[in-house]
Write an enzyme that holds these catalytic residues in place. Sequence first.
Site, PDB file in Angstrom:
ATOM      1  N   SER A 113       0.800  -1.222   0.000  1.00 49.92           N
ATOM      2  CA  SER A 113       0.000   0.000   0.000  1.00 49.92           C
ATOM      3  C   SER A 113       0.835   1.276   0.000  1.00 49.92           C
ATOM      4  O   SER A 113       1.598   1.513  -0.923  1.00 49.92           O
ATOM      5  CB  SER A 113      -0.951  -0.041   1.188  1.00 49.92           C
ATOM      6  OG  SER A 113      -1.857   1.017   1.098  1.00 49.92           O
ATOM      7  N   HIS A 114       0.729   2.064   1.074  1.00 48.09           N
ATOM      8  CA  HIS A 114       1.384   3.370   1.122  1.00 48.09           C
ATOM      9  C   HIS A 114       2.848   3.267   1.556  1.00 48.09           C
ATOM     10  O   HIS A 114       3.534   4.278   1.618  1.00 48.09           O
ATOM     11  CB  HIS A 114       0.624   4.269   2.088  1.00 48.09           C
ATOM     12  CG  HIS A 114       0.469   3.640   3.444  1.00 48.09           C
ATOM     13  ND1 HIS A 114      -0.396   2.596   3.659  1.00 48.09           N
ATOM     14  CD2 HIS A 114       1.099   3.852   4.610  1.00 48.09           C
ATOM     15  CE1 HIS A 114      -0.305   2.211   4.914  1.00 48.09           C
ATOM     16  NE2 HIS A 114       0.602   2.952   5.520  1.00 48.09           N
ATOM     17  N   ASP A 277      -2.801   6.335  -3.263  1.00 45.71           N
ATOM     18  CA  ASP A 277      -1.613   5.704  -2.688  1.00 45.71           C
ATOM     19  C   ASP A 277      -1.074   4.562  -3.557  1.00 45.71           C
ATOM     20  O   ASP A 277      -1.519   4.364  -4.686  1.00 45.71           O
ATOM     21  CB  ASP A 277      -1.914   5.193  -1.275  1.00 45.71           C
ATOM     22  CG  ASP A 277      -2.839   3.990  -1.279  1.00 45.71           C
ATOM     23  OD1 ASP A 277      -3.645   3.868  -2.225  1.00 45.71           O
ATOM     24  OD2 ASP A 277      -2.759   3.160  -0.357  1.00 45.71           O
ATOM     25  N   ASP A 279      -1.438   1.326  -3.769  1.00 46.83           N
ATOM     26  CA  ASP A 279      -2.339   0.331  -4.367  1.00 46.83           C
ATOM     27  C   ASP A 279      -3.692   0.911  -4.755  1.00 46.83           C
ATOM     28  O   ASP A 279      -4.613   0.152  -5.102  1.00 46.83           O
ATOM     29  CB  ASP A 279      -2.511  -0.865  -3.421  1.00 46.83           C
ATOM     30  CG  ASP A 279      -3.135  -0.466  -2.098  1.00 46.83           C
ATOM     31  OD1 ASP A 279      -2.961   0.689  -1.677  1.00 46.83           O
ATOM     32  OD2 ASP A 279      -3.815  -1.312  -1.483  1.00 46.83           O
ATOM     33  N   ASP A 281      -6.141   2.524  -3.106  1.00 46.12           N
ATOM     34  CA  ASP A 281      -7.359   2.517  -2.294  1.00 46.12           C
ATOM     35  C   ASP A 281      -7.526   3.769  -1.436  1.00 46.12           C
ATOM     36  O   ASP A 281      -8.580   4.002  -0.882  1.00 46.12           O
ATOM     37  CB  ASP A 281      -7.478   1.231  -1.442  1.00 46.12           C
ATOM     38  CG  ASP A 281      -6.273   0.987  -0.558  1.00 46.12           C
ATOM     39  OD1 ASP A 281      -5.320   1.795  -0.588  1.00 46.12           O
ATOM     40  OD2 ASP A 281      -6.276  -0.035   0.158  1.00 46.12           O
ATOM     41  N   ARG A 282      -6.466   4.572  -1.319  1.00 45.77           N
ATOM     42  CA  ARG A 282      -6.589   5.797  -0.513  1.00 45.77           C
ATOM     43  C   ARG A 282      -6.822   7.020  -1.398  1.00 45.77           C
ATOM     44  O   ARG A 282      -6.507   6.975  -2.598  1.00 45.77           O
ATOM     45  CB  ARG A 282      -5.314   6.041   0.290  1.00 45.77           C
ATOM     46  CG  ARG A 282      -5.045   4.981   1.312  1.00 45.77           C
ATOM     47  CD  ARG A 282      -3.853   5.355   2.163  1.00 45.77           C
ATOM     48  NE  ARG A 282      -3.661   4.320   3.162  1.00 45.77           N
ATOM     49  CZ  ARG A 282      -3.083   4.516   4.337  1.00 45.77           C
ATOM     50  NH1 ARG A 282      -2.611   5.706   4.648  1.00 45.77           N
ATOM     51  NH2 ARG A 282      -2.952   3.527   5.192  1.00 45.77           N
ATOM     52  N   LYS A 376     -11.646   0.069   0.238  1.00 50.33           N
ATOM     53  CA  LYS A 376     -11.707   1.510   0.059  1.00 50.33           C
ATOM     54  C   LYS A 376     -11.227   1.796  -1.355  1.00 50.33           C
ATOM     55  O   LYS A 376     -10.544   0.974  -1.955  1.00 50.33           O
ATOM     56  CB  LYS A 376     -10.890   2.239   1.122  1.00 50.33           C
ATOM     57  CG  LYS A 376      -9.431   1.846   1.260  1.00 50.33           C
ATOM     58  CD  LYS A 376      -8.831   2.601   2.448  1.00 50.33           C
ATOM     59  CE  LYS A 376      -7.362   2.291   2.643  1.00 50.33           C
ATOM     60  NZ  LYS A 376      -7.135   1.061   3.416  1.00 50.33           N
TER      61      LYS A 376
HETATM   62  C1  VG1 Z   1      -3.326   1.867   8.379  1.00 51.41           C
HETATM   63  C2  VG1 Z   1      -4.511   2.791   8.583  1.00 51.41           C
HETATM   64  C3  VG1 Z   1      -5.805   2.016   8.456  1.00 51.41           C
HETATM   65  C4  VG1 Z   1      -5.838   1.330   7.087  1.00 51.41           C
HETATM   66  C5  VG1 Z   1      -4.607   0.472   6.901  1.00 51.41           C
HETATM   67  C6  VG1 Z   1      -4.524  -0.139   5.524  1.00 51.41           C
HETATM   68  O1  VG1 Z   1      -3.324   0.862   9.361  1.00 51.41           O
HETATM   69  O2  VG1 Z   1      -4.439   3.420   9.845  1.00 51.41           O
HETATM   70  O3  VG1 Z   1      -6.892   2.886   8.625  1.00 51.41           O
HETATM   71  O4  VG1 Z   1      -6.982   0.532   6.967  1.00 51.41           O
HETATM   72  O5  VG1 Z   1      -3.428   1.263   7.096  1.00 51.41           O
HETATM   73  O6  VG1 Z   1      -4.563   0.856   4.538  1.00 51.41           O
HETATM   74  P1  VG1 Z   1      -2.404   0.944  10.677  1.00 51.41           P
HETATM   75  O7  VG1 Z   1      -2.640  -0.354  11.406  1.00 51.41           O
HETATM   76  O8  VG1 Z   1      -1.010   1.132  10.211  1.00 51.41           O
HETATM   77  O9  VG1 Z   1      -2.872   2.139  11.437  1.00 51.41           O
HETATM   78  V1  VG1 Z   1      -3.720   0.605   3.082  1.00 51.41           V
HETATM   79  O10 VG1 Z   1      -4.016   1.847   2.097  1.00 51.41           O
HETATM   80  O11 VG1 Z   1      -2.315   0.158   3.685  1.00 51.41           O
HETATM   81  O12 VG1 Z   1      -4.362  -0.832   2.436  1.00 51.41           O
HETATM   82 CO    CO Z   2      -3.595   1.350   0.226  1.00 50.74          CO
END
Ligand code: VG1
Ligand code: CO
Length: 543
Positions: A113-114, A277, A279, A281-282, A376
Site C-alpha cells: 500500500s502506502h 496511494d 495500491d 485505495d486511498r 476503500k
Molecule cells: C493503516 C490505517 C488504516 C488502514 C490500513 C490499511 O493501518 O491506519 O486505517 O486501513 O493502514 O490501509 P495501521 O494499522 O497502520 O494504522 V492501506 O491503504 O495500507 O491498504
Molecule cells: Co492502500
Amino acid sequence: MKINTIKTQAYNDQEPGTSGLRKKVPVFQQSHYLENFVQSVFAIADDITGQTMILGGDGRYYNKQAIQIILKMAAANGVAKMIVGQHGLLSTPAASALIRKHQAVGGLILSASHNPGGPNADFGIKFNISNGGPAPTSFTEPVFKFSQTISEYKIVDTDDIDLSSTGQHTMGDMVIDIIDPVDTYAELMAQLFDFNRIRSMFESGFSMRFDAMHAITGPYAIEILENQLGAESGTVMNGKPLEDFGGGHPDPNLVHAHDLVTALSGNSQHDFGAASDGDGDRNMILGKNFFVTPSDSLAVMAANAHLLPGYKNGLSGVARSMPTSAAVDRVADQLGIKCYETPTGWKFFGNLLDASKITLCGEESFGTGSDHVREKDGLWAVLFWLNLIAVKQQSVEQIVKDHWARFGRNYYCRHDYEAINSQIADELMSRLRDSLVSLKGQTFGDYSIENCDDFCYTDPVDNSISENQGIRLLFTDGSRIIYRLSGTGTEGATLRVYIEKYEADVARQNEDTQQALNALITIADTVASIKKLTGRETPDVIT
Ligand code: VG1
Ligand code: CO
C-alpha cells in the site's frame, strides 16, 4: 506438467496485520518465504479446486517475480482459472471489483500500500475473499497458525508466463487470463457517476491535478480522467507506475504528496486536487489552498450522496473506523440512519456492507468507499467529489464550509511517531491500559474525561469480538484522544495518536487545526508520557 512437492521449513513471523502480510523485500526473498505463506492461504481458503481467482499488484519491486511463483502454485493446487492484470498490475479496488464480477473464490493482491517500494523497502500480500473484501481475522488467524507448522508446498515445474500482453494462456490444467487492468473498473465507475456532467465541467474550463505518485492509479486515472472525462492532458501527475515509486513514499497526505500540494497552492489555476496511494485505495482531496480531512470528506459524502446517480436512493447506513472523527455521526443523526463504529482496517466493514447495513464507510487514514466493492477506493472518491462539484457548482472550500455551518466542525488530526522501539511502544500502551480506571473523571484544564476504555468491537452480523483496538479517552464535551499502534509497519512500532474536538460555533470554525487542538495535544502527551518514553519531541508525520 509436473507438480513438485517441495519440502520447506516454517517461519514464525507470517502473521497478517491490519491489511495483509507486510515485510521488507529481503524477508520475502528468503528461501520459500512467499511460497509458505501462499500455500498457507490456499490451505485455509474454501476449496479452491476448480475455482477462479484474481491476481495482481501495485507494481512495486518483487511484484513480477511473486506473480510468477503464485501462478505456478495456483496451477499445482488445482485452481481452474487465474485472472491476472496485464503486467501483473491491479489496483486494490479493481481487484475487489473483479472478484465480484467473476464470482471468484478470492484474490491475491500484492502490495504494501502506502509503504515505500524497492529492493530494500516493503512488499506485501493480502488475500481477499469471495465478497471482494479483505479476509477477516477468522481467516487470517488460521493462516498464521498453518504457516507455523508448514512442511511442504506444491508448485508446477514450468516456464514463466509473458504478462506483457492481454490474452489467454494455459499452465497445466489452469487457464490464465491476462486482462486489461482498467476496463472493468472504469465501467463500474461510469455506472455510479454522471460522466456526462463531469465531462461538461471539464469542457467549460474546470481544471484539476491528480497525483498518482508513480503508483498503481496512473493508468486508471489517465484512462478515466483524461481519456473518458476529457480532463486536459497532463492532469495526471507522476502517472507511470515505477517499482520504487520514484523513490517516494506513495502515501497521499500533505507531507508526501508535496508536488500536488504545490500545484494547488498560492495563485493556482486549478480548482481541485487529488492523490492516491501505492495500491489505489486511498485518496486525498484538495481544493485551491484547501485541505479536506478524510473524516470530513466522508461526512460530506454521506450528506450529499443522494445527489449522485449511484446513490440517488439514499444510504442504508454509514460506518467509520473508531479513530475517524465523529463528523459522519452527525450526518447520520440528521438523516435518521445508523452509524457503526468499527476497529481500524477495512476488513471490519465487509459484514456490514454484505448485510446492507451500510452504503458508505471510511477511515481517517485517507480511505473512503461504498458498497460498489469491498475495499476503500481512491479514484472512486475523486469521481464522487468531481460529480458533487459539478452538481453543486461550488468550490471544494465552499462545500466543506457549508457543511460545517450545517453540522458543526470536528477539528481533527493524527500524530504519528514512526519506527520507535517496539518494547517502549508496548510499555506506553500497557501503562495507558493500566491507568484507565484512575483516568476516568480526571480534569485537565478545560477538559474532563467522562469515559475511557480499550476499544472492543462486537460485529453486529456474526457477533465476533475484536479486543484491544485502541485506547480511547472520551471527554465530556465530545472531544476524544485515541492511542493505538499501527499494524502495517515493517520497522519497530508506530504510535498513532488521534485528536478530535467539536466546534458548533461558525465564528470559531476557521482556526488552524493544530492551534484549535493545542490543549488536547498537550493532554495527549501528559497522559501517555509520549515525549518522556519515546524521547521524541515531535511527531514524524501530522495528518
Ligand atoms: C493503516 C490505517 C488504516 C488502514 C490500513 C490499511 O493501518 O491506519 O486505517 O486501513 O493502514 O490501509 P495501521 O494499522 O497502520 O494504522 V492501506 O491503504 O495500507 O491498504
Ligand atoms: Co492502500
